[in-house]
Write an enzyme that holds these catalytic residues in place. Structure first.
Site, PDB file in Angstrom:
ATOM      1  N   GLU A 185      12.559  16.227  -7.357  1.00 46.79           N
ATOM      2  CA  GLU A 185      11.933  15.146  -8.128  1.00 46.79           C
ATOM      3  C   GLU A 185      10.430  15.375  -8.240  1.00 46.79           C
ATOM      4  OE1 GLU A 185      13.399  12.877  -9.748  1.00 46.79           O
ATOM      5  OE2 GLU A 185      15.447  13.077  -8.965  1.00 46.79           O
ATOM      6  N   CYS A 211      16.829   5.745  -3.638  1.00 49.94           N
ATOM      7  CA  CYS A 211      16.223   7.077  -3.528  1.00 49.94           C
ATOM      8  C   CYS A 211      14.761   7.043  -3.918  1.00 49.94           C
ATOM      9  CB  CYS A 211      16.985   8.082  -4.390  1.00 49.94           C
ATOM     10  SG  CYS A 211      18.614   8.496  -3.724  1.00 49.94           S
ATOM     11  N   ARG A 228      21.368  -1.526 -10.425  1.00 49.71           N
ATOM     12  CA  ARG A 228      22.552  -1.936 -11.185  1.00 49.71           C
ATOM     13  C   ARG A 228      23.698  -2.277 -10.253  1.00 49.71           C
ATOM     14  NH1 ARG A 228      22.860   0.692 -16.458  1.00 49.71           N
ATOM     15  NH2 ARG A 228      20.792   1.433 -16.944  1.00 49.71           N
ATOM     16  N   HIS A 256      17.294  15.523  -5.450  1.00 55.00           N
ATOM     17  CA  HIS A 256      18.614  14.979  -5.777  1.00 55.00           C
ATOM     18  C   HIS A 256      19.600  16.130  -5.953  1.00 55.00           C
ATOM     19  CE1 HIS A 256      17.332  10.734  -6.970  1.00 55.00           C
ATOM     20  NE2 HIS A 256      18.436  10.564  -6.251  1.00 55.00           N
TER      21      HIS A 256
END
Lengths: 207, 207, 207, 207
Positions: free
Chosen positions: A80, A143, A90, A165
């Site tokens: 990342e 994360c 969500r 990831h």
């Protein structure tokens, strides 16, 4: 001898396993890393995931910190680039919380870049036939939350830190339209990421 | 001792390699198959791919024939259920031909089912953590063309035959949004497919 | 004056609506079709969906039959090329049945092609800026089941018949990663498909 | 009467059109916006795109600035949450430049948040059946580059500014696997975004 802190997560969202943690355990069994490697498993909980990580950092004072998480749907191992001061879920985290449009740290800086050599990691993975790509977003779930807290705490310090990831594995049993990689390849990818980071760090601090 | 014919394809469409053939070569080096295994590489050419395959069938009179091709974008190893009498290409084959809305065989039967035990293959792959799924369409390019010719020629005969599509590998260098599997896992998947088919065939013909 | 039978389906799998039926209703309100148009809604049930359709065919003796269904995840309006003699469900139909690896019709022919002018339909849609593509598989759920029964019953008769899958709409509330088209555009696509089919049929039977 | 600056881009990467600009032109013809609306087309060029936008801002002193770009592959209209100080191109911009791992502004702040009411915009779009979602990354190409320059220049000022990515349209002719929306719906989405932003701004500055 340098010290490396590697973290994965516990399972979440009905998956029976979390390859981020399983890969780190596998890596320990078969790795070739010239460093003291500390591994820890983090809760998938907003706030706590990062706080726990920072406790491990405080206790072990590592030279390199790589937090690892799974990103279902991704086809490549993705270091990342940037952590943002934003939470929005969500699905609930493992304590049932589902924040929406909230900051990780009130009045915190908008974002922090990774201090891992993300391009070198991606190039080294590709050279070994492992699909890899720099990711521009760690999402808005736990994360990113952990990653933001990590980069904020270590900002300006001489520690290479960041987040990677990894794709799902078949053992997550998410159905056949979710791209997967074998756990062995994910473990190998993390080993390469650690070694590339250690080499980059050695170059930087060489007299 | 039973005889197995395995085919892959040459590279096409600017990819430097074709994992369908590379996996078969790797399988030969490391496989455990209680059968005589013949492997051949087919041209990615409408008509010729299938004709070449049928020549190999005529020469070796195999008990099992599995043609293997790569399907970029798929996330799983996919035994094909059905071959259809239809050609339509978006990209040229390796002789520059690009048929559109044409039959494989004029006045041929609309379609033929695979005679491989596709469900058993998929279940055996899943049991070993390899992503697998029955596919309902082999497309309209050279793979379906070869598959249709194969099933038509062997229709009603005591040969288990069919087609398996495999995902891309990182060595195809198709960019990071294409799902990939390692070649080792694809080779292992084909080994399992062959062994499951041999076992099913042995059950069928047992006295 | 020619007669056209158009069918959509009832909702299924927790979606509040089914755009295949809503588009047909919208089409009736705003269409320009020089034919008598009969529209019917079919149950999402293996066997019954097709039987009901064939009852409507028997009652209305149409010149053109187009069955329409929704295919979540597709980005384009997709006339189906071929119906196969195969049922396999990942989710239950609206009566709770979930067949696996079964035929639509025991000992039925492997597959039937659509007798709609699928290429002409796709070209006409594209010319109007509507995303369209020939589909090589109608799946293994109720849509293919209905389609297979339809093509089998009308095989050899002078009726143009087939199946068109349409993308999801935003009203299905399937989350933001599912591609959608507006209902108005789907209705317009079906109107074009009907008119292209009527024109093709008129050409064929012209003296 | 408030003033709104809307920008789209010129075509790039072999597409014959750019729906970001076409939608803005269509919006002008059919919109209902209680504001003076200025529209401008920006070059798809690193650096210049943003500089041109800032010149328009300086000249027109708008109360609201919305830059619009196309994001092929997205299924929804996506207001961007955050602009990052990073450039990295997979394809050349319209002057042939392809920066890699470079900052937009040397020593600039890591990132800036949008000052548009992104959640309200997404909710208003969804209420009208238009697929919409907050995006966490505007990429690393010219869109993010423009967006970063915009947010940096207006940081701390009383202007609502940000970036909205829209899906491809069929007129881009990118093949049938790219999700598309009709231009009319994209124009309507931008009209809603402007009106929601104006309403939010009016609430904020009400005495």
């Amino acid at each position: 001898m340098p010290r490396v802190l590697l973290t994965g997560y516990e399972p979440f969202s009905d998956a029976p396993v979390n390859p981020s943690w399983d890969a780190i355990r596998l890596l320990l069994q078969q790795c070739q890393i010239d460093a003291e490697v500390v591994t820890r498993r983090l809760p998938v909980v907003f706030g706590s995931g990062g706080r726990r990580l920072l406790e491990h950092v405080a206790m072990h004072t590592p030279d390199v910190v790589i937090a690892v998480g799974v990103a279902e749907g991704r086809t490549a191992v993705t270091p990342e680039l940037v952590a943002i001061n934003y939470r929005s879920a969500r699905i609930p985290d493992n304590r049932g919380r589902k924040p929406m449009d909230a900051p990780v740290v009130a009045d915190g800086q908008t974002a922090y870049f990774s201090t891992l050599p993300v391009r070198e990691i991606v190039d080294a993975l590709a050279a070994e036939g492992i699909p890899a790509e720099i990711s521009l977003s760690a999402g808005a779930f736990v994360c990113n939350d952990t990653f933001y807290q990590l980069q904020r705490a270590l900002s300006g310090l001489d520690v290479a830190s960041g987040f990677i990831h990894v794709p799902a594995t078949a053992h997550m049993q998410r159905g056949d339209s979710v791209p997967v990689l074998p756990l062995e390849q994910i473990a190998r990818a993390l080993e390469i990421a650690v070694n590339v980071t250690l080499a980059a760090k050695a170059r930087t601090i060489a007299p």
